[in-house]
Design a protein around this motif. Structure first.
Motif, PDB file in Angstrom:
ATOM      1  N   ASP A   1       0.788  -1.123  -0.048  1.00 51.51           N
ATOM      2  CA  ASP A   1      -0.065   0.129   0.073  1.00 51.51           C
ATOM      3  C   ASP A   1       0.916   1.206  -0.003  1.00 51.51           C
ATOM      4  OD1 ASP A   1      -2.608  -1.369   2.106  1.00 51.51           O
ATOM      5  OD2 ASP A   1      -2.253  -1.444  -0.022  1.00 51.51           O
ATOM      6  N   GLY A   2       0.516   2.199  -0.585  1.00 51.32           N
ATOM      7  CA  GLY A   2       1.288   3.388  -0.821  1.00 51.32           C
ATOM      8  C   GLY A   2       2.146   3.310  -2.161  1.00 51.32           C
ATOM      9  N   GLY A   3       2.298   2.202  -2.655  1.00 49.49           N
ATOM     10  CA  GLY A   3       3.201   2.055  -4.111  1.00 49.49           C
ATOM     11  C   GLY A   3       2.263   2.564  -5.205  1.00 49.49           C
ATOM     12  N   GLY A   4       3.110   2.118  -6.355  1.00 49.15           N
ATOM     13  CA  GLY A   4       2.387   2.818  -7.569  1.00 49.15           C
ATOM     14  C   GLY A   4       1.049   2.381  -7.785  1.00 49.15           C
ATOM     15  N   THR A   5       0.394   1.219  -7.284  1.00 49.43           N
ATOM     16  CA  THR A   5      -1.112   1.099  -7.567  1.00 49.43           C
ATOM     17  C   THR A   5      -1.843   1.349  -6.721  1.00 49.43           C
ATOM     18  OG1 THR A   5      -0.599  -0.802  -6.414  1.00 49.43           O
ATOM     19  CG2 THR A   5      -0.334  -1.107  -8.759  1.00 49.43           C
ATOM     20  N   ASN A   6      -1.208   2.265  -5.429  1.00 47.97           N
ATOM     21  CA  ASN A   6      -1.899   2.889  -4.479  1.00 47.97           C
ATOM     22  C   ASN A   6      -1.445   4.434  -4.237  1.00 47.97           C
ATOM     23  OD1 ASN A   6      -4.196   0.748  -3.700  1.00 47.97           O
ATOM     24  ND2 ASN A   6      -2.110  -0.259  -3.597  1.00 47.97           N
ATOM     25  N   PRO A   7      -1.714   5.314  -5.156  1.00 47.97           N
ATOM     26  CA  PRO A   7      -1.227   6.631  -5.010  1.00 47.97           C
ATOM     27  C   PRO A   7      -1.072   7.160  -3.603  1.00 47.97           C
ATOM     28  CG  PRO A   7      -2.483   6.430  -7.233  1.00 47.97           C
ATOM     29  CD  PRO A   7      -2.850   5.227  -6.148  1.00 47.97           C
ATOM     30  N   PRO A   8      -0.336   7.996  -3.319  1.00 50.61           N
ATOM     31  CA  PRO A   8      -0.660   8.702  -1.932  1.00 50.61           C
ATOM     32  C   PRO A   8      -1.620   9.322  -1.357  1.00 50.61           C
ATOM     33  CG  PRO A   8       1.638   9.416  -3.046  1.00 50.61           C
ATOM     34  CD  PRO A   8       0.721   8.468  -4.107  1.00 50.61           C
ATOM     35  N   THR A   9      -2.085   8.825  -0.481  1.00 48.74           N
ATOM     36  CA  THR A   9      -3.535   9.415  -0.043  1.00 48.74           C
ATOM     37  C   THR A   9      -3.741  10.855   0.495  1.00 48.74           C
ATOM     38  OG1 THR A   9      -3.072   8.588   2.557  1.00 48.74           O
ATOM     39  CG2 THR A   9      -4.290   7.195   0.812  1.00 48.74           C
ATOM     40  N   ALA A  10      -2.448  11.360   0.641  1.00 47.91           N
ATOM     41  CA  ALA A  10      -2.385  12.907   1.316  1.00 47.91           C
ATOM     42  C   ALA A  10      -2.674  13.938   0.319  1.00 47.91           C
ATOM     43  CB  ALA A  10      -0.899  13.233   1.763  1.00 47.91           C
ATOM     44  N   GLY A  11      -2.858  13.543  -0.908  1.00 46.81           N
ATOM     45  CA  GLY A  11      -3.224  14.222  -2.208  1.00 46.81           C
ATOM     46  C   GLY A  11      -3.572  13.340  -3.126  1.00 46.81           C
TER      47      GLY A  11
ATOM     48  N   LYS B   1      -2.011  17.794  -7.829  1.00 50.04           N
ATOM     49  CA  LYS B   1      -1.168  16.777  -8.133  1.00 50.04           C
ATOM     50  C   LYS B   1       0.257  16.738  -7.158  1.00 50.04           C
ATOM     51  CE  LYS B   1      -2.758  16.792 -12.763  1.00 50.04           C
ATOM     52  NZ  LYS B   1      -2.137  16.876 -14.563  1.00 50.04           N
ATOM     53  N   ILE B   2       0.178  17.721  -6.283  1.00 51.49           N
ATOM     54  CA  ILE B   2       1.310  17.701  -5.070  1.00 51.49           C
ATOM     55  C   ILE B   2       0.781  17.291  -3.991  1.00 51.49           C
ATOM     56  CG2 ILE B   2       3.183  19.128  -4.197  1.00 51.49           C
ATOM     57  CD1 ILE B   2       3.170  19.404  -7.286  1.00 51.49           C
ATOM     58  N   SER B   3       1.411  16.158  -3.329  1.00 51.22           N
ATOM     59  CA  SER B   3       0.691  15.409  -2.229  1.00 51.22           C
ATOM     60  C   SER B   3       1.797  15.315  -1.178  1.00 51.22           C
ATOM     61  CB  SER B   3       0.163  13.970  -2.680  1.00 51.22           C
ATOM     62  OG  SER B   3       1.342  13.326  -3.136  1.00 51.22           O
ATOM     63  N   TRP B   4       3.234  15.536  -1.224  1.00 48.71           N
ATOM     64  CA  TRP B   4       4.104  15.376  -0.089  1.00 48.71           C
ATOM     65  C   TRP B   4       5.283  16.183  -0.337  1.00 48.71           C
ATOM     66  CZ3 TRP B   4       9.055  12.930  -0.917  1.00 48.71           C
ATOM     67  CH2 TRP B   4       9.130  12.559  -2.369  1.00 48.71           C
TER      68      TRP B   4
ATOM     69  N   THR C   1      -0.307  21.662   6.430  1.00 46.84           N
ATOM     70  CA  THR C   1      -0.799  20.007   6.403  1.00 46.84           C
ATOM     71  C   THR C   1      -1.462  19.508   5.261  1.00 46.84           C
ATOM     72  OG1 THR C   1      -2.963  21.133   7.409  1.00 46.84           O
ATOM     73  CG2 THR C   1      -1.122  20.416   8.830  1.00 46.84           C
ATOM     74  N   PHE C   2      -1.626  20.392   4.460  1.00 46.13           N
ATOM     75  CA  PHE C   2      -1.853  20.032   2.976  1.00 46.13           C
ATOM     76  C   PHE C   2      -1.028  18.815   2.319  1.00 46.13           C
ATOM     77  CE2 PHE C   2      -1.927  20.108  -1.692  1.00 46.13           C
ATOM     78  CZ  PHE C   2      -3.217  20.239  -1.989  1.00 46.13           C
TER      79      PHE C   2
END
Length: 286
Positions: free
Chosen positions: A24-34, A62-65, A78-79
């Motif tokens: 989870d968090g890899g390419g098939t599950n993009p980051p959840t922060a954005g 498109k910017i998440s981390w 915190t965005f």
């Protein structure tokens, strides 16, 4: 088998995954922060002494981390999901690092910045030393957060070394051979090269970049974080480069995150430090 005659350094690697095994968090599950894979590399070397330049990207979906080659986050909004980095190997106990990793909201951690290189801005260490550092300072957080490999240069097989006659890709192999008990959730790589290499076709730069990213995946078989990448050239050349490579990065299941260098004036921020540059706008919106 020994590497370059050094009995303490074992060739080979481990912890390699197939696409179907991406955590989870890899390419098939993009980051959840954005909503996107894109991130920011920034620091507090500005008149405000905080994350003011990174925070200019707030609201761009498109910017998440973001990360700043260390910790704390210097008031990052915190965005964004902040990712702390252990830049180099501590000389002893590191309670501040433990506190940073255990801060609420920390999901992933980065370790050792360019330990495969020898210039003054790199963490510069032998693979066996880096492996020992990971065992002490990164492995204890296995299962609590996602842990990445050291951030190494993966750059057209350019010969670079750290205390040995081997390049960055071989350094990585030696590191993995010395860290067989380590767990990695993703691999972190860097890339720097000309936007339009002299004497070659205009699209060679993007093609070289894609080839290196593909080679990193084929070699490491871990979700990739490209924590630093940049092409050298004019702003227009860099914009064209990003317009060609970012849709490709977004489409690759094994690319989890990436961050263009960097969130500074005359790069992603305009010269006066007051707004996004044309390059920054392209990065945020393409």
């Amino acid at each position: 088998m020994p590497c370059n005659g050094k009995a303490t350094e074992t060739c080979g690697g481990s912890n390699r995954l197939t696409v179907s095994q991406l955590p989870d968090g890899g390419g098939t599950n993009p980051p959840t922060a954005g909503k996107g894979k894109r991130g920011l590399c920034y620091n507090n070397n500005n008149p405000s002494k905080n994350a003011v330049y990174a925070n200019m990207f707030k609201g761009y979906s498109k910017i998440s981390w973001a990360y700043d080659w260390g910790y704390p986050s210097w008031d990052l909004d915190t965005f964004f999901e902040f990712v702390p980095m252990l830049w180099g190997k501590p000389s002893g106990a590191a309670p501040d690092w433990t506190a940073a990793v255990q801060t609420a909201g920390t999901k992933s951690i980065l370790g050792f910045n360019e330990p495969d290189l020898t210039y003054g801005g790199s963490s510069n260490m032998l693979p066996a030393d880096a492996a020992a550092g990971y065992a002490s300072y990164m492995e204890p957080f296995r299962g609590q957060v996602q842990v990445g490999t050291p951030n190494v240069l993966w750059n057209n097989d350019v010969g670079s070394s750290s205390g040995g006659a081997y390049n960055s890709r071989v350094w990585t192999r030696y590191f993995l051979g010395n860290c067989t008990a380590c767990h990695f959730d993703y691999a972190a790589i860097h890339y720097y090269q000309d936007c339009e290499p002299a004497g070659r076709a205009q699209d060679t730069g993007p093609d070289w970049f894609k080839g290196n990213v593909t080679h990193a995946w084929d070699t490491l078989r871990l979700p990739l974080w490209i924590t630093e990448f940049q092409c050298y050239g004019s702003e227009d050349q860099q914009v064209r480069f990003l317009q060609k490579v970012m849709p490709w990065l977004d489409a690759q299941a094994y690319v989890a995150r990436y961050a263009y260098f960097g969130t500074f004036p005359d790069l992603l921020i305009n010269h006066d430090g007051t707004a996004l540059s044309a390059l920054g706008q392209a990065y945020a919106t393409t």
